[in-house]
Design an enzyme around this catalytic site. Structure first.
Site, PDB file in Angstrom:
ATOM      1  N   GLU C  29       0.833  -1.207   0.000  1.00  0.00           N
ATOM      2  CA  GLU C  29       0.000   0.000   0.000  1.00  0.00           C
ATOM      3  C   GLU C  29       0.871   1.261   0.000  1.00  0.00           C
ATOM      4  O   GLU C  29       1.753   1.406   0.825  1.00  0.00           O
ATOM      5  CB  GLU C  29      -0.938  -0.020   1.209  1.00  0.00           C
ATOM      6  CG  GLU C  29      -1.989  -1.115   1.069  1.00  0.00           C
ATOM      7  CD  GLU C  29      -2.663  -1.499   2.376  1.00  0.00           C
ATOM      8  OE1 GLU C  29      -2.603  -0.725   3.338  1.00  0.00           O
ATOM      9  OE2 GLU C  29      -3.234  -2.602   2.433  1.00  0.00           O
ATOM     10  N   LEU C  57      -5.850  -1.423  -1.197  1.00  0.00           N
ATOM     11  CA  LEU C  57      -5.873  -1.629   0.250  1.00  0.00           C
ATOM     12  C   LEU C  57      -6.419  -3.044   0.476  1.00  0.00           C
ATOM     13  O   LEU C  57      -7.627  -3.232   0.665  1.00  0.00           O
ATOM     14  CB  LEU C  57      -6.781  -0.573   0.889  1.00  0.00           C
ATOM     15  CG  LEU C  57      -6.620  -0.277   2.380  1.00  0.00           C
ATOM     16  CD1 LEU C  57      -7.484   0.907   2.785  1.00  0.00           C
ATOM     17  CD2 LEU C  57      -6.874  -1.455   3.273  1.00  0.00           C
ATOM     18  N   ALA C  58      -5.561  -4.025   0.436  1.00  0.00           N
ATOM     19  CA  ALA C  58      -6.031  -5.403   0.343  1.00  0.00           C
ATOM     20  C   ALA C  58      -4.933  -6.358   0.771  1.00  0.00           C
ATOM     21  O   ALA C  58      -4.156  -6.845  -0.048  1.00  0.00           O
ATOM     22  CB  ALA C  58      -6.453  -5.683  -1.104  1.00  0.00           C
ATOM     23  N   GLU C  59      -4.873  -6.635   2.057  1.00  0.00           N
ATOM     24  CA  GLU C  59      -3.759  -7.436   2.570  1.00  0.00           C
ATOM     25  C   GLU C  59      -3.787  -8.883   2.104  1.00  0.00           C
ATOM     26  O   GLU C  59      -2.729  -9.496   1.937  1.00  0.00           O
ATOM     27  CB  GLU C  59      -3.719  -7.370   4.098  1.00  0.00           C
ATOM     28  CG  GLU C  59      -3.089  -6.106   4.662  1.00  0.00           C
ATOM     29  CD  GLU C  59      -4.004  -4.901   4.611  1.00  0.00           C
ATOM     30  OE1 GLU C  59      -5.210  -5.081   4.317  1.00  0.00           O
ATOM     31  OE2 GLU C  59      -3.549  -3.779   4.863  1.00  0.00           O
ATOM     32  N   PHE C  82       1.320  -2.358   9.106  1.00  0.00           N
ATOM     33  CA  PHE C  82       1.437  -2.586  10.541  1.00  0.00           C
ATOM     34  C   PHE C  82       1.316  -4.097  10.773  1.00  0.00           C
ATOM     35  O   PHE C  82       0.432  -4.739  10.207  1.00  0.00           O
ATOM     36  CB  PHE C  82       0.310  -1.872  11.303  1.00  0.00           C
ATOM     37  CG  PHE C  82       0.449  -0.373  11.344  1.00  0.00           C
ATOM     38  CD1 PHE C  82       0.886   0.260  12.500  1.00  0.00           C
ATOM     39  CD2 PHE C  82       0.139   0.401  10.230  1.00  0.00           C
ATOM     40  CE1 PHE C  82       1.017   1.648  12.535  1.00  0.00           C
ATOM     41  CE2 PHE C  82       0.267   1.790  10.264  1.00  0.00           C
ATOM     42  CZ  PHE C  82       0.708   2.414  11.421  1.00  0.00           C
ATOM     43  N   ASP C  84       0.082  -5.640  13.068  1.00  0.00           N
ATOM     44  CA  ASP C  84      -1.250  -5.979  13.569  1.00  0.00           C
ATOM     45  C   ASP C  84      -2.151  -6.443  12.418  1.00  0.00           C
ATOM     46  O   ASP C  84      -3.090  -7.208  12.628  1.00  0.00           O
ATOM     47  CB  ASP C  84      -1.906  -4.760  14.224  1.00  0.00           C
ATOM     48  CG  ASP C  84      -0.947  -3.975  15.108  1.00  0.00           C
ATOM     49  OD1 ASP C  84      -1.216  -3.871  16.298  1.00  0.00           O
ATOM     50  OD2 ASP C  84       0.066  -3.449  14.606  1.00  0.00           O
ATOM     51  N   PHE C  85      -1.872  -5.934  11.217  1.00  0.00           N
ATOM     52  CA  PHE C  85      -2.721  -6.277  10.070  1.00  0.00           C
ATOM     53  C   PHE C  85      -2.354  -7.639   9.488  1.00  0.00           C
ATOM     54  O   PHE C  85      -3.000  -8.112   8.559  1.00  0.00           O
ATOM     55  CB  PHE C  85      -2.621  -5.232   8.962  1.00  0.00           C
ATOM     56  CG  PHE C  85      -2.798  -3.803   9.399  1.00  0.00           C
ATOM     57  CD1 PHE C  85      -3.356  -3.470  10.626  1.00  0.00           C
ATOM     58  CD2 PHE C  85      -2.414  -2.763   8.560  1.00  0.00           C
ATOM     59  CE1 PHE C  85      -3.506  -2.148  11.022  1.00  0.00           C
ATOM     60  CE2 PHE C  85      -2.558  -1.439   8.938  1.00  0.00           C
ATOM     61  CZ  PHE C  85      -3.103  -1.135  10.169  1.00  0.00           C
ATOM     62  N   HIS C 130      -2.506  -0.937  16.341  1.00  0.00           N
ATOM     63  CA  HIS C 130      -1.379  -0.388  15.587  1.00  0.00           C
ATOM     64  C   HIS C 130      -0.081  -0.454  16.389  1.00  0.00           C
ATOM     65  O   HIS C 130       0.903   0.177  16.020  1.00  0.00           O
ATOM     66  CB  HIS C 130      -1.623   1.081  15.227  1.00  0.00           C
ATOM     67  CG  HIS C 130      -2.609   1.298  14.128  1.00  0.00           C
ATOM     68  ND1 HIS C 130      -3.956   1.129  14.288  1.00  0.00           N
ATOM     69  CD2 HIS C 130      -2.446   1.683  12.831  1.00  0.00           C
ATOM     70  CE1 HIS C 130      -4.577   1.401  13.149  1.00  0.00           C
ATOM     71  NE2 HIS C 130      -3.689   1.733  12.250  1.00  0.00           N
TER      72      HIS C 130
HETATM   73  C1  TPP Z   1      -6.329  -3.424   7.098  1.00  0.00           C
HETATM   74  C2  TPP Z   1      -5.661  -2.106   7.067  1.00  0.00           C
HETATM   75  N1  TPP Z   1      -4.795  -1.808   6.081  1.00  0.00           N
HETATM   76  C3  TPP Z   1      -4.178  -0.617   6.032  1.00  0.00           C
HETATM   77  C4  TPP Z   1      -4.410   0.337   6.989  1.00  0.00           C
HETATM   78  C5  TPP Z   1      -3.689   1.675   6.952  1.00  0.00           C
HETATM   79  N2  TPP Z   1      -4.621   2.732   6.557  1.00  0.00           N
HETATM   80  C6  TPP Z   1      -5.259   3.518   7.448  1.00  0.00           C
HETATM   81  S1  TPP Z   1      -6.341   4.590   6.740  1.00  0.00           S
HETATM   82  C7  TPP Z   1      -5.966   3.979   5.198  1.00  0.00           C
HETATM   83  C8  TPP Z   1      -6.628   4.530   3.977  1.00  0.00           C
HETATM   84  C9  TPP Z   1      -8.093   4.374   4.035  1.00  0.00           C
HETATM   85  O1  TPP Z   1      -8.633   4.913   2.876  1.00  0.00           O
HETATM   86  P1  TPP Z   1     -10.169   5.184   2.755  1.00  0.00           P
HETATM   87  O2  TPP Z   1     -10.916   3.968   3.145  1.00  0.00           O
HETATM   88  O3  TPP Z   1     -10.414   5.714   1.399  1.00  0.00           O
HETATM   89  O4  TPP Z   1     -10.476   6.277   3.854  1.00  0.00           O
HETATM   90  P2  TPP Z   1      -9.924   7.771   3.898  1.00  0.00           P
HETATM   91  O5  TPP Z   1      -8.680   7.727   4.721  1.00  0.00           O
HETATM   92  O6  TPP Z   1      -9.703   8.227   2.534  1.00  0.00           O
HETATM   93  O7  TPP Z   1     -10.993   8.522   4.601  1.00  0.00           O
HETATM   94  C10 TPP Z   1      -4.999   2.982   5.262  1.00  0.00           C
HETATM   95  C11 TPP Z   1      -4.437   2.266   4.104  1.00  0.00           C
HETATM   96  C12 TPP Z   1      -5.310  -0.007   8.031  1.00  0.00           C
HETATM   97  N3  TPP Z   1      -5.545   0.824   9.041  1.00  0.00           N
HETATM   98  N4  TPP Z   1      -5.922  -1.205   8.038  1.00  0.00           N
END
Ligand code: TPP
Ligand code: TPP
Ligand code: MG
Ligand code: MG
Lengths: 327, 321, 327, 321
Positions: C29, C57-59, C82, C84-85, C130
């Site tokens: 990511e 965004l896809a682990e 992280f 944790d993920f 986290h």
């Molecule tokens: C499973 C997971 N992967 C990655 C993250 C790190 N992370 C936190 S917010 C975010 C982006 C989220 O994007 P979106 O859903 O579009 O929400 P926005 O921040 O744009 O409001 C990421 C990748 C996380 N918290 N959880």
């Protein structure tokens, strides 16, 4: 007293709790159409309608929906067919179920009354992703409770307690136990969490055996009588909470202990138990007692029967560990 | 749903309250040593306010990590939320949780730190809502990034096949951290996903709070009537970077794009609309603004002056007994 | 020698390996648009194009695609922002990466050359999902290798080794280490897995410290000099393989050992290490030495700074454990 | 793709070979003590044969747990596959894996015991295929139950947005263990999911091997040409229960439904087609059948007579050095 199988005992527990409390619901793959992976719930849908329901093939939805439903007023029992698949919904179990109450500071009487039922266990040659008994990862997640019954009697009493517990309970059922029969009273009863059971009294060595390992320990205990060795077999029944007092009591009596677990040895539950026994004794100013552990070899569980046998614990391996602490 | 003048004023208040709290948090992160993270939702207030304002008190709302607007509109006490965010003993979770924690009574569902975990939790709340038969509905807010998680598929499918009363509301602000949607999804519109779950999917101007509220409440009424889930995609934009304080680059989007979106600020647009329609005078709206600035200042002072939790708190509340 | 940060050391390692071997690719990511969660990879896309790429965004897709790509000819480095993920893609890591080679019987030279980079660590107040340092669940999964560097020098050398390793390597990076500076030569070098490093020589107590705990141990070691206590600090650097010989050598010298780990204590790595030390000594016919462990309290990691401090290991807690084994 | 007479005979052989191996396994499970599980694919041979027969040797195929047809058609040595299934030393993994293991050289990808884990693995193979630039294509077989896993969403989206050369082939046999698709999915056709990934999605008669082969090879050529992934749904049916030997109920589907499907047996249909078109005579086809029965009998005997692995094998092959 009547004898029934663990399969029947589990079903009775679920059925009685469904009858007792309207907020108890159960869902999982093929629950309705097959009674779940191991047919425990057969017929419940006829009796309880949508309260016993098939889900899609979707473990994150199954476990995650249990979190949402428990937060909002239901007491879900969900089934993950094989415990190996718990890692498919690892986030839901380890990050949500385990942590949510603490993270919410217990406010509003926050609780997550969830039971996750999972089949565990090897010895039936179905390969590396259907044969695990992954206990340590759950015990490593504070916030979860863990029950692992070894008799139909315990299975029924512990499962009923699990359903009434306000915390997420991981409920393990060993594949080789489903058919095992034992005495179960007709009358209702509950078994409290955190109370070990001495399954066999003995004088020389304490064998703390988890789950199906109790069966192996009892077997070898009978055989070792001939060698003049008397084993005391302790079944913790729940790993969280854990009845350390009962374990220490037995050790006080025998002066020696071995821990037997079907899970991978490295970073397994026996290592934790060895550390705790060592700490308890040291804190009490006592010298350590002879200890040993038996677990699965540090490899995935192989498919072929002779290989699987070589990897998993056996009565012989337990006997070898007993010899070790007897020296 | 027909909106009365009072409804509209409420929407306005809820947007402005969200904005003011947000501005305060941005400032706290810039000036004061604050624990944790802040994901500002400035620019996106129409979605949170539109989605949450007219829900029943016992309806459920699944939050996102961005902004406070939706939560405040659902009835969360901002002062204690902020205190939680600052890690204080007066926060909802005595500081244990951080800002992803709202009281159960407010109808806000648990939020996890893993993006996308909101989907199955919402489906589960939908199971309760349906089975308990009190006509409750679940609104699940989620970002465009979250829409890429597999949990969406499992949960939307479950909600659709079980006909659960869940309204999925996507806050599509075009970016996940720094990744543009076009780098991360094969469709341009998240609403397209509805097709795979045999449920209605609509695209809404996420800067128009009335449009959001109308679409959401229409879907809420459908769900309440037992007609199952729907998906609503709100096109919106965040003005600030992904998070405060972190080392976020700015190169991933253009100044022009930012300026273009700021021309359609949801609060400015709605204020003009209220004036145009004669629903309020400039003085009335100014008074609301002023009142909310005051409310937020007081909340912030209160939160900052709140004590830290006792250390012993770290070891309680793990299990319910 | 020049001094650089661990952030720069990690980037150099990735960049050099991308230059050396065309089959090395990195994805995760915001890798391209931000350099990944902690900006380690900033600029790599300019130099290597699609070989350093943003994913959705896809682990499960990130970790699972690494499995498929490694099987078919690439050497992927993937980032899970992280640790944790990691439970989001638990099936991909624990059931696929860990087991595949064994399950394939090593046929056809089967291998899965994957590096999964993950940020770990608390102390920065970002909450229960986290802040973890989940080491034990990975060590409990035979088939994975585990590296956890504590200096820029080690970080660079171990990461380059990880990329060249034909097995899946879990590579942990502590959030408080990214900015830490240290000497790193300009010339290429590799650090073999399974070789511990004695970070400080001492006579009285062996402190086996993992990851960021090394920093805390070194700090308290300096302070305890005033009390006339001399600590030897051993950094295993990799947990799988693990340099038990180095640990035993140090214990032989000091006669006492404590294990320090940032992960949850129950079923953590220190319990395993205690069991192994106990077993090694017993098998050699020697009496056990005084042992103790320090880990995170058995709760999720709280958000508020004073609470987080109370839960995580600290120099003071290490000192207390040292006192315990000194008695 | 235009199919020659030889192509068609090959398709026929591959279906019959799959059927004969399958019948042998069913019998072994009924009569001999065999380790593991067998998920019979009898009735579904057109999908496996149609999808795999015309792939390049270096193309990749992601298997399912059902039947051998696809793997045999891709070039896996059935005798050693069977030996692996019986847990013997002569199996591909010396008995360590069980039947989900095929040699890398055959182009069969790793298969996991967790349904749905096939999706990201296939996407990953697609990354290799695209980056290594040798024109390889990945065909991912999956069931209707697997289609409910979140991994589908993450992987199809990744494949679509990165334009990976992956052809997703759904073997929709209407059931997952005992759950009917209508209980588990909100759409009737899996092909509908393609919409959410902006890729072509088609529905094919899965009992018609030529139709399957045509659709798959068209998608394969698109993918090879760099035009990205597609989804092909094959409607098919398994004659037997979910697995052999287990305590599977039969009540979840009707005898009528079973009989209806059996009227369209893929081998019978294709045999008739070959005869009608003059591509083969009954004698020629009978000879093929006989030859394959013989092949399978010999393979089975060989596998059953193979030695068990040495116990020491349990402790090797964990790490590559
Ligand atoms: C499973 C997971 N992967 C990655 C993250 C790190 N992370 C936190 S917010 C975010 C982006 C989220 O994007 P979106 O859903 O579009 O929400 P926005 O921040 O744009 O409001 C990421 C990748 C996380 N918290 N959880
Ligand atoms: C993650 C996971 N969940 C559940 C199972 C148990 N299981 C094995 S096969 C199967 C049904 C699969 O259905 P489908 O994909 O339609 O394939 P079919 O068996 O119909 O060929 C299930 C639920 C599993 N192996 N993995
Ligand atoms: Mg976004
Ligand atoms: Mg199916």
């Amino acid at each position: 007293m009547r004898e029934i199988s663990m399969r029947e005992a589990l079903k009775e527990a679920i059925r009685e709790e469904l009858l007792r409390d309207q907020t108890v619901h159960i869902w999982g793959e093929s629950i309705e159409s097959k009674g779940g992976g191991f047919a425990i719930c057969r017929g419940l849908t006829d009796e309880f309608g949508e309260r016993a329901k098939d889900t899609p093939l979707a473990e994150t939805a199954i476990a995650g929906s249990a979190v949402g439903a428990a937060f909002t007023g239901l007491r879900p029992i969900v089934e993950i067919m094989f415990s190996d698949f718990a890692f498919v919904c690892g986030d839901e179990i380890f990050n949500k179920m385990a942590k949510a109450r603490y993270v919410y500071g217990g406010q509003d009487g926050f609780s997550l009354p969830i039971v996750v039922r999972m089949k565990v266990g090897g010895y039936v040659s179905i390969g590396a992703e259907h044969s695990q008994t992954p206990l340590a990862p759950f015990m490593h997640a504070p916030g979860l409770k863990i029950a692992f019954p070894t008799t139909p009697y315990d299975a029924k009493g512990l499962l009923k307690t699990a359903v009434r517990d306000d915390n997420p309970v991981m409920f393990f059922e060993h594949i080789l136990h489903y058919g095992a029969r034992g005495e179960v009273p007709e009358e209702e009863y509950l078994i409290p969490f955190g109370k070990a059971r001495v399954r066999r009294e003995g004088d020389d060595v304490t064998v703390v055996a988890i789950g199906y390992m109790v069966d192996l320990a009892l077997k070898i205990a009978e055989e070792m009588v001939q060698d003049g060795v008397s084993l005391e077999v302790v079944d913790p029944r729940t790993l969280q909470p854990l009845d350390m007092d009962a374990i220490m009591r037995s050790i006080k009596k025998t002066g020696r202990v071995i821990f037997v677990d079907e899970d991978v040895t490295c970073c397994g539950v026996p290592a934790e138990l060895m550390a705790r026994v060592y700490e308890r004794l040291t804190e009490a100013g006592k010298p350590p007692v002879p200890m040993a552990r038996v677990g699965a070899a540090n490899v995935p569980i192989p498919y072929s029967p002779p290989l699987e046998k070589a990897v998993l614990p056996s009565p012989e391996k337990i006997a070898a560990a007993v010899e070790k602490v007897l020296v | 749903m027909k909106f009365t003048k009072e409804d509209k004023i409420l929407l306005y208040r809820n947007m402005v309250r969200g904005r003011k709290y947000d501005e305060e948090l941005v400032e706290l992160f810039a000036k004061v040593k604050v624990p944790g993270m802040w994901h500002s939702g400035i620019g996106q207030e129409a979605v949170g306010a539109g989605a949450a304002t007219f829900l029943r008190k016992d309806d459920w709302l699944e939050p996102t990590h961005r902004g406070y607007t939706f939560g405040l509109a659902k009835g969360v006490d901002g002062k204690r939320w902020l205190a939680e965010h600052l890690g204080r003993a007066t926060g909802f979770a005595k500081g244990k949780g951080g800002h992803y924690v709202a009281p159960k009574g407010s109808g806000v569902l648990p939020f996890g730190g893993t993006i996308g975990s909101a989907f199955p939790i919402s489906a589960g709340a939908g199971i309760s809502a349906k089975r308990l038969g009190k006509g409750q509905v679940v609104v699940c807010l989620f970002g465009d990034g979250a829409a890429q998680r597999g949990t969406l598929h499992e949960s939307m499918n479950l909600a659709a096949v079980w006909q659960l009363p869940v309204v999925w509301v996507c806050e599509n602000n075009l970016y996940a951290v720094t990744a543009h949607l076009s780098q991360s999804m094969a469709v341009k519109d998240i609403a397209d996903l509805a097709h795979g779950y045999n449920m209605p999917g609509v695209i809404i101007d996420g800067q128009d709070v009335l449009a959001v509220a109308e679409a959401v409440m229409e879907a809420v009424e459908r769900a309440r009537a037992g007609e199952g889930p729907s998906l609503i995609e709100c096109k919106t934009y965040r003005y600030r970077n992904h998070g405060e304080g972190g080392a976020f680059p700015t190169s991933y989007r253009t100044k022009e794009e930012e300026e273009e979106w700021k021309k359609r600020d949801p609060i400015v647009l709605f204020r003009q609309c209220l004036l145009d329609e004669g629903d309020a005078t400039a003085e009335e709206l100014d008074a609301i603004d002023k009142e909310l600035v005051q409310e937020v200042l007081e909340a912030s002072r209160w939160a900052q002056e709140s004590p830290w939790p006792e250390v012993g708190q770290a070891f309680t509340d793990l299990y319910a007994d």
